[in-house]
Design an enzyme around this catalytic site. Structure first.
Site, PDB file in Angstrom:
ATOM      1  N   ASN A 279       0.860  -1.183   0.000  1.00 23.26           N
ATOM      2  CA  ASN A 279       0.000   0.000   0.000  1.00 23.26           C
ATOM      3  C   ASN A 279       0.896   1.234   0.000  1.00 23.26           C
ATOM      4  O   ASN A 279       1.902   1.267   0.707  1.00 23.26           O
ATOM      5  CB  ASN A 279      -0.896   0.016   1.236  1.00 23.26           C
ATOM      6  CG  ASN A 279      -1.919   1.132   1.176  1.00 23.26           C
ATOM      7  OD1 ASN A 279      -2.912   1.039   0.455  1.00 23.26           O
ATOM      8  ND2 ASN A 279      -1.664   2.205   1.911  1.00 23.26           N
TER       9      ASN A 279
ATOM     10  N   GLU B  37      -1.037   1.623  -4.752  1.00 24.01           N
ATOM     11  CA  GLU B  37      -1.195   2.889  -5.482  1.00 24.01           C
ATOM     12  C   GLU B  37      -0.071   3.098  -6.491  1.00 24.01           C
ATOM     13  O   GLU B  37      -0.239   3.848  -7.461  1.00 24.01           O
ATOM     14  CB  GLU B  37      -1.267   4.057  -4.498  1.00 24.01           C
ATOM     15  CG  GLU B  37      -2.581   4.174  -3.722  1.00 24.01           C
ATOM     16  CD  GLU B  37      -2.748   3.179  -2.579  1.00 24.01           C
ATOM     17  OE1 GLU B  37      -1.837   2.342  -2.367  1.00 24.01           O
ATOM     18  OE2 GLU B  37      -3.791   3.228  -1.904  1.00 24.01           O
TER      19      GLU B  37
ATOM     20  N   ASP C 128      -2.450  21.808   8.690  1.00 26.41           N
ATOM     21  CA  ASP C 128      -3.136  20.938   7.744  1.00 26.41           C
ATOM     22  C   ASP C 128      -3.626  21.730   6.521  1.00 26.41           C
ATOM     23  O   ASP C 128      -3.354  22.918   6.383  1.00 26.41           O
ATOM     24  CB  ASP C 128      -4.288  20.216   8.464  1.00 26.41           C
ATOM     25  CG  ASP C 128      -4.415  18.786   7.963  1.00 26.41           C
ATOM     26  OD1 ASP C 128      -4.292  18.578   6.746  1.00 26.41           O
ATOM     27  OD2 ASP C 128      -4.638  17.883   8.775  1.00 26.41           O
TER      28      ASP C 128
HETATM   29 MN    MN Z   1      -4.402   1.945  -0.448  1.00 26.28          MN
END
Ligand code: MN
Length: 431
Positions: free
Chosen positions: A140, A203, A252
């Protein structure tokens, strides 16, 4: 298909790349310049105090640059992102790559930046964390902010998504999670990593699909993880199963400070890099941060709204709305009520969105004054508004109920009403 090749191509575009020769400190000085040129040229900082590496920022800093990076335009990028997400392609595995040219002893040689006044410390902001699933079946890849604690340890912010699930699984098995942090990649890799495929899909495979199958990966040495062979820097290590530390404050998407939380520790086992490696940085709360988070969501919204109204022209999550809360959608209206259906579909396709403005296709949705003009001349507050109280919102919104994550959603149908002649609403033209 490396960061270097992209920088070379961008340098040929007038005003595309700005080289800064003055020596600047990684503490605030570089961030200050990044802020000044936000949503502008690529910045290449040639001399950084305390490090032999250059710093680059703004790789995905404008919409146009991202589109060049992924080989798309304003009309087809939705399709490009969606088709790569649904048709990921496994990258070719190669024996060796330039990323292994130099081995460093620890993190201290990297020019990790301090950005804002109240930040907890220096943060790696453009690090793609590639994790091996504890059962060894998949990888991942996702971007996480990393607070450097010392030469070999970092705090990693893991929101409850895919990496979180893998870390939970590792904890259950009483293992540390094997990871590699990749810094310095082609923009298509950054976009691919943010595209949001389902759990279990690496990804990097999506990124490879975006690059037409040209991404090559190599195996790391101290962890069982494959990373892009021409990355600038790779930090190999383990997310500890049992150690939590304070993470934050940190700025953020909204440009406001996120709170301090207990988060896991990433312990470094090895740092490798290319010769004359370029350290990639993203300014927190800057346009690059916003666009990378927002553009894949626009693609999903385009798809979702297209199911509800016959013809969607464009979807933008606006920079002013942090590419997260405020959306503008243009449609070719074919019946009264299309605007409201578009609003409902947009909320369904992206739960984080708080405000949606729907306009006709004669409005340029990249020009906020045209959008405002549509609201001014085509919208009546009592007729054309959709208001949903206590809907699920975003944790990032300081004005919402952040305990229950409830918010009020507002839809504004600023398309021309059809109960009056069209001529009343048309833009006047000079022949
Ligand atoms: Mn993922």
């Amino acid at each position: 298909m490396s960061l270097r090749e992209f920088l070379e191509a961008e340098a040929k575009i007038p005003g595309g790349l700005l080289e800064i020769e003055e020596e600047l400190s990684p503490s605030y000085e570089i961030a200050k310049v990044m802020k000044r040129f936000d949503n502008g040229p690529l910045l290449r900082f040639k001399k950084v105090k305390g490090s032999s590496l250059e710093v680059v920022s703004g790789v995905c800093g404008t919409r146009e640059r991202i589109l060049r990076g992924i080989g798309a335009n304003l009309q087809n990028y939705y399709d490009k992102i969606i088709s790569a997400t649904s048709n990921p392609v496994e990258p070719d595995l190669v024996e060796d790559g330039p990323v292994f040219e130099v081995e460093e002893s620890d993190l201290s040689s990297l020019p990790v930046l301090r950005h804002y006044e109240k930040d907890a410390g220096p943060y790696i902001t453009a690090g793609i964390v590639v994790a091996r699933s504890p059962d060894g079946k998949f990888q991942n890849s996702s971007i996480h902010r990393l607070l450097v604690l010392d030469k070999r340890r970092m705090a990693i912010r893991i929101v409850p998504r895919h990496l979180y699930a893998l870390h939970q699984e590792a904890k259950k098995r009483e293992e540390d999670l094997q990871v590699a942090v990749v810094i310095g990649v082609h923009p298509a890799v950054m976009v691919g990593v943010n595209a949001g495929p389902k759990y279990g899909v690496d990804e990097l495979w999506v990124a490879n699909a975006m690059l037409g199958g040209k991404l090559k990966v190599v195996k790391c040495k101290s962890v069982d993880v494959k990373v892009p062979a021409d990355s600038e820097i790779v930090i190999e290590g383990f997310i500890k199963r049992d150690e939590l530390v304070d993470e934050g404050p940190f700025v953020d998407l909204t440009g406001t400070y996120d709170i301090v939380r207990k988060q896991p520790v990433l312990e470094v086992s090895r740092v490798v890099r290319r010769r004359s490696a370029i350290y990639q940085a993203i300014l927190p709360g800057g346009s690059e941060h916003k666009l990378l988070m927002g553009m894949p969501k626009e693609a999903r919204m385009f798809e979702g709204v297209s199911k509800a109204v016959p013809e969607v022209k464009g979807v933008r999550l606006t920079l002013g709305g942090s590419c997260w809360f405020n959306a503008v959608i243009s449609i070719k209206k074919q019946a009264e009520g299309d605007g409201k259906n578009a609003i409902m579909a947009a909320f369904g396709a992206n739960p984080s969105v708080k405000h949606v403005v729907v306009v006709d296709d004669d409005i340029n949705i990249d020009d906020m004054s045209e959008v405002e003009w549509a609201i001014a001349t085509r919208f009546q507050g009592d007729e054309d508004i959709v208001l949903v109280r206590n809907a699920r919102g975003s944790t990032l919104d300081p004005s919402s109920d952040q305990e229950k994550i409830l918010t009020c959603k507002v839809g504004i149908d600023a398309t021309m009403p059809w109960n009056k002649p069209k001529e009343k609403f048309e833009k006047a033209r000079i022949p």
